[in-house]
Design a protein around this motif. Structure first.
Motif, PDB file in Angstrom:
ATOM      1  N   HIS A 101      33.222  10.619  35.978  1.00 43.11           N
ATOM      2  CA  HIS A 101      34.170  11.712  36.242  1.00 43.11           C
ATOM      3  C   HIS A 101      34.338  11.945  37.737  1.00 43.11           C
ATOM      4  O   HIS A 101      35.452  12.170  38.221  1.00 43.11           O
ATOM      5  N   TYR A 102      33.234  11.866  38.482  1.00 48.27           N
ATOM      6  CA  TYR A 102      33.313  12.076  39.926  1.00 48.27           C
ATOM      7  C   TYR A 102      34.161  10.993  40.580  1.00 48.27           C
ATOM      8  O   TYR A 102      35.014  11.283  41.426  1.00 48.27           O
ATOM      9  N   ILE A 103      33.919   9.740  40.198  1.00 43.37           N
ATOM     10  CA  ILE A 103      34.652   8.616  40.783  1.00 43.37           C
ATOM     11  C   ILE A 103      36.148   8.734  40.501  1.00 43.37           C
ATOM     12  O   ILE A 103      36.981   8.583  41.396  1.00 43.37           O
ATOM     13  N   LYS A 104      36.497   8.996  39.237  1.00 38.08           N
ATOM     14  CA  LYS A 104      37.903   9.097  38.849  1.00 38.08           C
ATOM     15  C   LYS A 104      38.607  10.259  39.542  1.00 38.08           C
ATOM     16  O   LYS A 104      39.785  10.164  39.911  1.00 38.08           O
ATOM     17  N   GLU A 105      37.894  11.369  39.724  1.00 36.42           N
ATOM     18  CA  GLU A 105      38.532  12.567  40.271  1.00 36.42           C
ATOM     19  C   GLU A 105      38.652  12.546  41.790  1.00 36.42           C
ATOM     20  O   GLU A 105      39.649  13.005  42.352  1.00 36.42           O
ATOM     21  N   PRO A 110      44.494   6.305  48.119  1.00 33.42           N
ATOM     22  CA  PRO A 110      44.666   5.279  49.159  1.00 33.42           C
ATOM     23  C   PRO A 110      43.672   5.415  50.305  1.00 33.42           C
ATOM     24  O   PRO A 110      43.236   4.422  50.884  1.00 33.42           O
ATOM     25  N   PHE A 111      43.289   6.653  50.642  1.00 36.98           N
ATOM     26  CA  PHE A 111      42.368   6.858  51.757  1.00 36.98           C
ATOM     27  C   PHE A 111      40.988   6.301  51.440  1.00 36.98           C
ATOM     28  O   PHE A 111      40.387   5.585  52.258  1.00 36.98           O
ATOM     29  N   THR A 112      40.453   6.614  50.257  1.00 35.20           N
ATOM     30  CA  THR A 112      39.130   6.107  49.891  1.00 35.20           C
ATOM     31  C   THR A 112      39.172   4.588  49.718  1.00 35.20           C
ATOM     32  O   THR A 112      38.195   3.897  50.025  1.00 35.20           O
ATOM     33  N   VAL A 113      40.296   4.080  49.236  1.00 31.72           N
ATOM     34  CA  VAL A 113      40.446   2.631  49.094  1.00 31.72           C
ATOM     35  C   VAL A 113      40.400   1.953  50.458  1.00 31.72           C
ATOM     36  O   VAL A 113      39.754   0.911  50.629  1.00 31.72           O
ATOM     37  N   ALA A 114      41.087   2.528  51.440  1.00 35.52           N
ATOM     38  CA  ALA A 114      41.087   1.957  52.794  1.00 35.52           C
ATOM     39  C   ALA A 114      39.669   1.890  53.352  1.00 35.52           C
ATOM     40  O   ALA A 114      39.278   0.894  53.978  1.00 35.52           O
ATOM     41  N   ILE A 115      38.896   2.934  53.102  1.00 37.57           N
ATOM     42  CA  ILE A 115      37.496   2.946  53.555  1.00 37.57           C
ATOM     43  C   ILE A 115      36.714   1.821  52.875  1.00 37.57           C
ATOM     44  O   ILE A 115      35.970   1.073  53.520  1.00 37.57           O
ATOM     45  N   GLY A 116      36.886   1.697  51.557  1.00 37.13           N
ATOM     46  CA  GLY A 116      36.179   0.662  50.812  1.00 37.13           C
ATOM     47  C   GLY A 116      36.564  -0.736  51.248  1.00 37.13           C
ATOM     48  O   GLY A 116      35.712  -1.620  51.376  1.00 37.13           O
ATOM     49  N   LEU A 117      37.863  -0.953  51.481  1.00 35.53           N
ATOM     50  CA  LEU A 117      38.323  -2.261  51.940  1.00 35.53           C
ATOM     51  C   LEU A 117      37.687  -2.624  53.282  1.00 35.53           C
ATOM     52  O   LEU A 117      37.227  -3.758  53.488  1.00 35.53           O
ATOM     53  N   SER A 160      30.355  -1.377  44.446  1.00 38.10           N
ATOM     54  CA  SER A 160      31.687  -1.545  43.856  1.00 38.10           C
ATOM     55  C   SER A 160      32.160  -0.306  43.113  1.00 38.10           C
ATOM     56  O   SER A 160      33.325  -0.230  42.715  1.00 38.10           O
ATOM     57  N   LEU A 161      31.280   0.670  42.907  1.00 36.38           N
ATOM     58  CA  LEU A 161      31.696   1.912  42.256  1.00 36.38           C
ATOM     59  C   LEU A 161      32.632   2.710  43.164  1.00 36.38           C
ATOM     60  O   LEU A 161      33.340   3.595  42.698  1.00 36.38           O
ATOM     61  N   TRP A 162      32.613   2.374  44.455  1.00 29.97           N
ATOM     62  CA  TRP A 162      33.567   2.978  45.400  1.00 29.97           C
ATOM     63  C   TRP A 162      34.830   2.127  45.385  1.00 29.97           C
ATOM     64  O   TRP A 162      34.802   0.966  45.778  1.00 29.97           O
ATOM     65  N   PRO A 163      35.959   2.660  44.913  1.00 29.06           N
ATOM     66  CA  PRO A 163      37.197   1.871  44.841  1.00 29.06           C
ATOM     67  C   PRO A 163      37.569   1.258  46.189  1.00 29.06           C
ATOM     68  O   PRO A 163      37.532   1.944  47.209  1.00 29.06           O
ATOM     69  N   GLY A 164      37.894  -0.009  46.160  1.00 28.25           N
ATOM     70  CA  GLY A 164      38.233  -0.709  47.382  1.00 28.25           C
ATOM     71  C   GLY A 164      37.112  -1.591  47.890  1.00 28.25           C
ATOM     72  O   GLY A 164      37.337  -2.514  48.668  1.00 28.25           O
ATOM     73  N   PHE A 165      35.878  -1.319  47.438  1.00 26.34           N
ATOM     74  CA  PHE A 165      34.745  -2.102  47.910  1.00 26.34           C
ATOM     75  C   PHE A 165      34.742  -3.489  47.271  1.00 26.34           C
ATOM     76  O   PHE A 165      34.340  -4.468  47.880  1.00 26.34           O
ATOM     77  N   SER A 166      35.163  -3.574  46.020  1.00 25.78           N
ATOM     78  CA  SER A 166      35.270  -4.818  45.277  1.00 25.78           C
ATOM     79  C   SER A 166      33.968  -5.186  44.580  1.00 25.78           C
ATOM     80  O   SER A 166      32.923  -5.363  45.219  1.00 25.78           O
ATOM     81  N   ARG A 167      34.062  -5.352  43.270  1.00 27.59           N
ATOM     82  CA  ARG A 167      32.888  -5.768  42.499  1.00 27.59           C
ATOM     83  C   ARG A 167      32.492  -7.191  42.867  1.00 27.59           C
ATOM     84  O   ARG A 167      31.335  -7.469  43.160  1.00 27.59           O
TER      85      ARG A 167
END
Length: 267
Positions: A101-105, A110-117, A160-167
């Motif tokens: 729930h925390y991850i989805k919410e 796009p901002f968190t994805v940019a960090i993960g990338l 990888s639980l952080w979106p953008g980090f990649s499994r």
């Protein structure tokens, strides 16, 4: 934009990125925002295209998955076993369940994805740096992976639980850092992806299936088929690529995409 065209575009994006170390979730979030494809149908669609990508890996590794249903497949001393797979996925599945729930919410933007990338790109570069000149010492066969190495790859998978980090990015980089070659790490990554992603997709699907209507079936079918075909080609290409190439190019791509994403959405 026509939903069928969106299905093709998103299916291609999923198929291309699911098993490459560039983050399919990150790309799906970015593309979804750009196309305006968000909401309940998009949530269900994302699950269906992932299932298409999973099926492609089952086809590629069909003999190995069939072996898991035999006695030898459970023998820890006879190559990659069910226990090696469990060691790499059970810990992250438990953590993901409690943080779902925390991850989805909070992390699907796009901002968190940019960090993960960006951070994932740095991890790939670091893994390549740490293994430079030590290639002869690395385990080059997926059937020679130890349980200890499998556990450590699974721990790296937490990233990888952080979106953008990649499994696949976190597990392949983790594999390099615990003593595997790129090819061995990739093969292990793709095998453990199937049960992990299947469980995650079914969980997501059960949570969102009530929002699906009969009129959406064509769109879902298009995305599923496109994702399957593109992922099949993508995995075979990537395995061949790793035989003679490093992951640095993917790291550079991720960092550049992180910058473009931040500029597009927030500048």
């Amino acid at each position: 934009m026509d939903l069928n065209l969106i299905a093709v575009i998103v299916g291609i994006v999923e198929g291309l990125t699911e098993f490459l170390p560039v983050s399919s979730t990150g790309h799906m979030i970015i593309v979804g925002h750009v196309l305006g494809f968000e909401g309940q149908l998009a949530d269900v669609f994302d699950v269906f295209v992932q299932l298409g990508a999973i099926l492609s890996v089952v086809f590629i590794y069909k003999e190995r998955f069939a072996r898991f249903f035999t006695k030898d497949g459970w023998d820890i001393n006879k190559g990659l076993s069910v226990w090696h797979v469990a060691a790499g996925i059970v810990p992250v599945m438990l953590v993901a369940f409690f943080l779902y729930h925390y991850i989805k919410e909070y992390l699907f933007s796009p901002f968190t994805v940019a960090i993960g990338l960006f951070l994932g790109g740095l991890l790939l570069m670091f893994a390549e740096y740490r293994t430079k000149g030590r290639e002869a010492e690395l385990v080059d066969d997926v059937d020679k992976i130890s349980i200890r190495q499998a556990v450590w790859v699974g721990i790296y998978q937490f990233l990888s639980l952080w979106p953008g980090f990649s499994r696949s990015g976190s597990t392949i980089a983790g594999g390099l850092l615990v003593g595997l070659t790129r090819s061995a790490a990739a093969n292990y990554t793709f095998v453990i992806a199937v049960p992990l992603m299947f469980v995650a997709c079914i969980y997501d699907l059960l949570r969102n299936i009530q929002y699906l209507s009969a009129g959406d079936l064509q769109v879902l079918a298009i995305g599923f088929v496109v994702s399957f075909i593109v992922a099949y080609i993508s995995v075979l290409w990537f395995l061949k690529f790793l035989q003679n190439s490093k992951l640095t190019s993917f790291a550079v791509y991720r960092i550049l995409l992180a910058g473009v994403t931040y500029w597009y959405f927030y500048m």
